[in-house]
Design a protein around this motif. Structure first.
Motif, PDB file in Angstrom:
ATOM      1  N   GLY A  26       0.982  -1.303  -0.031  1.00  0.00           N
ATOM      2  CA  GLY A  26      -0.174   0.090  -0.066  1.00  0.00           C
ATOM      3  C   GLY A  26       0.759   1.228  -0.083  1.00  0.00           C
ATOM      4  O   GLY A  26       0.264   2.537   0.507  1.00  0.00           O
ATOM      5  N   GLU A  29       0.894   3.889  -5.153  1.00  0.00           N
ATOM      6  CA  GLU A  29      -0.228   4.239  -5.873  1.00  0.00           C
ATOM      7  C   GLU A  29       0.005   3.877  -7.417  1.00  0.00           C
ATOM      8  O   GLU A  29       1.114   4.017  -8.047  1.00  0.00           O
ATOM      9  N   GLY A 180       1.102  -2.074  -5.751  1.00  0.00           N
ATOM     10  CA  GLY A 180       1.066  -1.207  -4.813  1.00  0.00           C
ATOM     11  C   GLY A 180       2.249  -1.486  -3.535  1.00  0.00           C
ATOM     12  O   GLY A 180       2.285  -0.818  -2.782  1.00  0.00           O
ATOM     13  N   SER A 181       2.668  -2.380  -3.525  1.00  0.00           N
ATOM     14  CA  SER A 181       3.679  -2.956  -2.654  1.00  0.00           C
ATOM     15  C   SER A 181       5.153  -3.098  -2.984  1.00  0.00           C
ATOM     16  O   SER A 181       5.399  -2.936  -4.316  1.00  0.00           O
TER      17      SER A 181
END
Length: 211
Positions: A26, A29, A180-181
């Motif tokens: 997360g 983006e 996203g990681s």
């Protein structure tokens, strides 16, 4: 009487010291990931070849066997990510290292046949962060059983097993792509490598130092 301050052994720090790696979700983006890819592809002509054919321990505390790849200097998008406060705070939480500070980043370019032999990063890079910019980038080799090994031992491993060891004690780590990681790993502490690739690949790397 022991007056030393107690050490807070956070579960994340214990896990980090045992495994040397963590996935941090997360923090990237979709728009930022797309911008990283576009920036890297647009700067390929700035690549500097990184080639050496020997196996040696370096003054900065690193160990390296032969390597053939290239480095693309960071553009504004990567520089902003490497010094992003949200990413930094997430890394501190994931690793349990509270004093991490950024050192910068680069894009590694692998052309067909390029590789990195077994190596460890500079001791100044307490945490290395990586994310693949090409979907088919193969995983890197990873030797958790050699965590913290001295350079002489790593030289013995290369002599005995080659630059790309396989078998018991040797495994692989994949890099996130577009989810996203990011992958955080103790590249200064655990030997890693990348076998010759079969197609062009791009990998973002960022380094962080423990004060």
């Amino acid at each position: 009487m022991d007056t030393a301050a107690p050490v807070d052994r956070q579960p994340a720090r214990v896990a980090w010291e045992e495994t040397g790696t963590a996935i941090v979700p997360g923090v990237l983006e979709p728009d930022r990931f797309k911008a990283l890819v576009e920036e890297a592809c647009g700067r390929i002509d700035l690549v500097t070849p990184h080639v050496h054919e020997h196996t040696a321990a370096h003054r900065d505390g690193s160990f390296a066997s032969p390597v053939h790849c290239g480095f693309i200097p960071p553009g504004p998008v990567l520089e902003a990510l490497a010094y992003d406060k949200t990413l930094l705070m997430a890394l501190r939480e994931a690793t349990g290292i509270p004093r991490l500070i950024p050192r910068g980043g680069a894009v590694v370019l692998y052309k067909e046949g390029d590789f990195q032999g077994l190596h460890v990063d500079s001791v100044k890079s307490t945490v290395t962060v990586a994310v693949a910019l090409t979907e088919d980038l193969p995983p890197m080799g990873w030797a958790p059983d050699l965590m913290g090994a001295f350079p002489d031992r790593l030289g013995e491993v290369v002599t005995e097993h080659g630059m790309f060891p396989e078998g018991e004690g040797f495994t692989t780590l994949s890099h996130p792509y577009g989810d996203g990681s990011v992958r955080a790993f103790a590249g200064y502490h655990v030997p890693h490598w990348r076998r010759p690739v079969t197609s062009t690949g791009l990998l973002v790397t960022m380094s962080f130092m423990d004060l």
